[in-house]
Design an enzyme around this catalytic site. Structure first.
Site, PDB file in Angstrom:
ATOM      1  CG  LEU A   1      -1.872   1.164   1.365  1.00 19.13           C
ATOM      2  CD1 LEU A   1      -2.784   1.277   0.142  1.00 19.13           C
ATOM      3  CD2 LEU A   1      -2.723   1.031   2.631  1.00 19.13           C
TER       4      LEU A   1
ATOM      5  CB  THR B   1       0.116  -7.413   6.983  1.00 19.03           C
ATOM      6  OG1 THR B   1       1.250  -7.880   6.247  1.00 19.03           O
ATOM      7  CG2 THR B   1       0.070  -5.907   6.936  1.00 19.03           C
TER       8      THR B   1
ATOM      9  CE1 TYR C   1      -2.662  -7.082  10.746  1.00 19.72           C
ATOM     10  CE2 TYR C   1      -4.862  -7.856  10.187  1.00 19.72           C
ATOM     11  CZ  TYR C   1      -3.785  -7.022   9.937  1.00 19.72           C
ATOM     12  OH  TYR C   1      -3.836  -6.123   8.892  1.00 19.72           O
TER      13      TYR C   1
HETATM   14  N1  LIG Z   1      -2.405  -6.770   3.326  1.00 19.06           N
HETATM   15  C1  LIG Z   1      -3.695  -6.771   3.551  1.00 19.06           C
HETATM   16  O1  LIG Z   1      -4.441  -7.615   3.022  1.00 19.06           O
HETATM   17  C2  LIG Z   1      -4.320  -5.744   4.471  1.00 19.06           C
HETATM   18  C3  LIG Z   1      -5.708  -5.764   4.690  1.00 19.06           C
HETATM   19  C4  LIG Z   1      -6.277  -4.806   5.531  1.00 19.06           C
HETATM   20  C5  LIG Z   1      -5.479  -3.830   6.110  1.00 19.06           C
HETATM   21  N2  LIG Z   1      -4.137  -3.840   5.893  1.00 19.06           N
HETATM   22  C6  LIG Z   1      -3.312  -2.806   6.524  1.00 19.06           C
HETATM   23  O2  LIG Z   1      -2.773  -1.999   5.500  1.00 19.06           O
HETATM   24  C7  LIG Z   1      -1.467  -1.572   5.859  1.00 19.06           C
HETATM   25  C8  LIG Z   1      -0.504  -1.856   4.711  1.00 19.06           C
HETATM   26  O3  LIG Z   1      -0.497  -3.252   4.432  1.00 19.06           O
HETATM   27  P1  LIG Z   1       0.472  -3.841   3.293  1.00 19.06           P
HETATM   28  O4  LIG Z   1      -0.159  -5.073   2.767  1.00 19.06           O
HETATM   29  O5  LIG Z   1       0.866  -2.750   2.360  1.00 19.06           O
HETATM   30  O6  LIG Z   1       1.721  -4.265   4.183  1.00 19.06           O
HETATM   31  P2  LIG Z   1       3.142  -4.804   3.716  1.00 19.06           P
HETATM   32  O7  LIG Z   1       3.194  -4.953   2.237  1.00 19.06           O
HETATM   33  O8  LIG Z   1       3.458  -5.977   4.570  1.00 19.06           O
HETATM   34  O9  LIG Z   1       4.123  -3.605   4.091  1.00 19.06           O
HETATM   35  C9  LIG Z   1       4.402  -3.305   5.442  1.00 19.06           C
HETATM   36  C10 LIG Z   1       5.305  -2.095   5.470  1.00 19.06           C
HETATM   37  O10 LIG Z   1       5.575  -1.780   6.857  1.00 19.06           O
HETATM   38  C11 LIG Z   1       6.953  -1.525   6.972  1.00 19.06           C
HETATM   39  N3  LIG Z   1       7.422  -1.823   8.318  1.00 19.06           N
HETATM   40  C12 LIG Z   1       7.115  -2.895   9.090  1.00 19.06           C
HETATM   41  N4  LIG Z   1       7.761  -2.822  10.259  1.00 19.06           N
HETATM   42  C13 LIG Z   1       8.493  -1.680  10.223  1.00 19.06           C
HETATM   43  C14 LIG Z   1       9.401  -1.048  11.123  1.00 19.06           C
HETATM   44  N5  LIG Z   1       9.694  -1.549  12.327  1.00 19.06           N
HETATM   45  N6  LIG Z   1       9.978   0.115  10.745  1.00 19.06           N
HETATM   46  C15 LIG Z   1       9.726   0.637   9.525  1.00 19.06           C
HETATM   47  N7  LIG Z   1       8.889   0.100   8.643  1.00 19.06           N
HETATM   48  C16 LIG Z   1       8.286  -1.051   8.992  1.00 19.06           C
HETATM   49  C17 LIG Z   1       7.609  -2.443   5.928  1.00 19.06           C
HETATM   50  O11 LIG Z   1       8.840  -1.914   5.513  1.00 19.06           O
HETATM   51  P3  LIG Z   1      10.261  -2.526   5.856  1.00 19.06           P
HETATM   52  O12 LIG Z   1      10.113  -3.997   5.988  1.00 19.06           O
HETATM   53  O13 LIG Z   1      11.097  -2.066   4.715  1.00 19.06           O
HETATM   54  O14 LIG Z   1      10.645  -1.840   7.121  1.00 19.06           O
HETATM   55  C18 LIG Z   1       6.630  -2.304   4.774  1.00 19.06           C
HETATM   56  O15 LIG Z   1       6.950  -1.154   4.017  1.00 19.06           O
HETATM   57  C19 LIG Z   1      -1.135  -2.271   7.185  1.00 19.06           C
HETATM   58  O16 LIG Z   1      -1.357  -1.367   8.245  1.00 19.06           O
HETATM   59  C20 LIG Z   1      -2.136  -3.400   7.284  1.00 19.06           C
HETATM   60  O17 LIG Z   1      -2.470  -3.716   8.617  1.00 19.06           O
HETATM   61  C21 LIG Z   1      -3.538  -4.755   5.072  1.00 19.06           C
END
Ligand SMILES: NC(=O)c1ccc[n+]([C@@H]2O[C@H](COP(=O)([O-])OP(=O)(O)OC[C@H]3O[C@@H](n4cnc5c(N)ncnc54)[C@H](OP(=O)(O)O)[C@@H]3O)[C@@H](O)[C@H]2O)c1
Length: 284
Positions: free
Chosen positions: A12, A65, A128
């Protein structure tokens, strides 16, 4: 406008970054794997970076996630999804920036027979879901909280990519019929986050593509889009996947009326962009 995006290397975060730049905004990406790495668990780094850059808006798209990972290690889920949100919200407040917090349909138990509305009581069944609900609460009353579901994009891992990977192996595919939600393309969601954020629309919003599906239905659609035979997809139920330790909402469908009637409109049907996404993922 100056927009800081946490989780800028994630599914995202990348889409938000691209959409914001396309709209002419300046963007600061915050993630551990950015060129200038930022660990969001480090208060002084988060504070210093946001204070020095002075954003008008912070889109907090970082999070942990991995639903089963959170269930096995709820302490880390609380750190990455709650304590980090406290730090980001505090730093945004000090910088005078508005905050958008991205949440999930897992804040609901999914036992209702109708789509969940923003005002329904939350009742997360997983570590979660509880950590994301706690994140909503610490984001603060002025924040924009956007609940979404089943994010899919060109970036792995995601459900559409998992379906294509399964289809690339010989034999049948098995996907669950008794859990439904709205698969949501990050490219459709990102502009909504930016609109609500730049307009400083406080409160909770449900933002997902139209078209509730089970993973089984989505897998059939993906195979059709890929020119494959949808009959390869066999139905199973959640009970057939004992290796999944975290419970998922059975009915994870979110009611989007609030967003659709707000003037800016809702998101299109997920099917509109599915073929393009499938082609893109298959070419990688
Ligand atoms: N995926 C889904 O189906 C889904 C559904 C509903 C809601 N959401 C919500 O939408 C949001 C985005 O989801 P997504 O699927 O885009 O997640 P994602 O692809 O897993 O990306 C997670 C991001 O968080 C960063 N991150 C994690 N821990 C970190 C830390 N300690 N310091 C800095 N950066 C950190 C990661 O970057 P680095 O690893 O480079 O640090 C990465 O850029 C989340 O809040 C999730 O709860 C997701």
């Amino acid at each position: 406008m100056r927009i800081a995006v946490t989780g800028s290397t994630g599914q995202l975060g990348r889409a938000v970054t691209a959409a914001a730049r396309a709209d002419g905004h300046e963007v600061l990406g915050l993630a551990r794997t950015e060129a200038e790495p930022c660990d969001l668990t480090d208060r002084s780094t988060v504070d210093t970076r946001l204070r020095a850059w002075a954003p008008d808006l912070v889109v907090h798209a970082a999070g942990w996630t991995d639903v089963d990972g959170c269930e096995r290690d709820p302490g880390t889920a609380q750190v990455l999804n709650v304590a980090v949100t406290v730090l980001v919200a505090d730093a945004a407040r000090r910088a005078g920036a508005h905050l958008v917090y991205v949440s999930t349909n897992h804040v609901f138990d999914g036992e209702a027979d109708r789509p969940a509305q923003e005002t329904d009581p939350t009742s997360a069944r997983s570590a979660y879901g509880r950590s994301k609900r706690d994140g909503e609460l610490v984001a603060g009353d002025l924040a924009t909280v956007v609940r979404t579901a089943w994010l899919v994009s060109r970036q792995r891992p995601n459900l559409v990519a998992a379906i294509l990977d399964a289809a690339s192996r010989p034999g049948p595919l098995r996907f669950v019929t008794d859990e439904i939600a709205q698969p949501t393309l990050v490219d459709d969601l990102a502009p909504v986050l930016l609109r609500l954020g730049t307009e400083r629309r406080s409160g909770t919003w449900h933002a997902v593509n139209e078209g509730p599906s089970s993973a089984h239905e989505l897998a059939r659609e993906v195979l059709v889009a890929a020119g494959d035979d949808p009959r390869r997809v066999q139905p199973i139920t959640a009970a057939d996947l004992p290796e999944r330790v975290a419970p998922r909402p059975r009915n994870g469908v979110l009611d989007t009326r609030h967003l659709r009637e707000d003037g800016g409109g809702g998101l299109p049907h997920h099917r509109d962009q599915l073929r393009a996404l499938v082609e893109d993922l298959r070419s990688r």
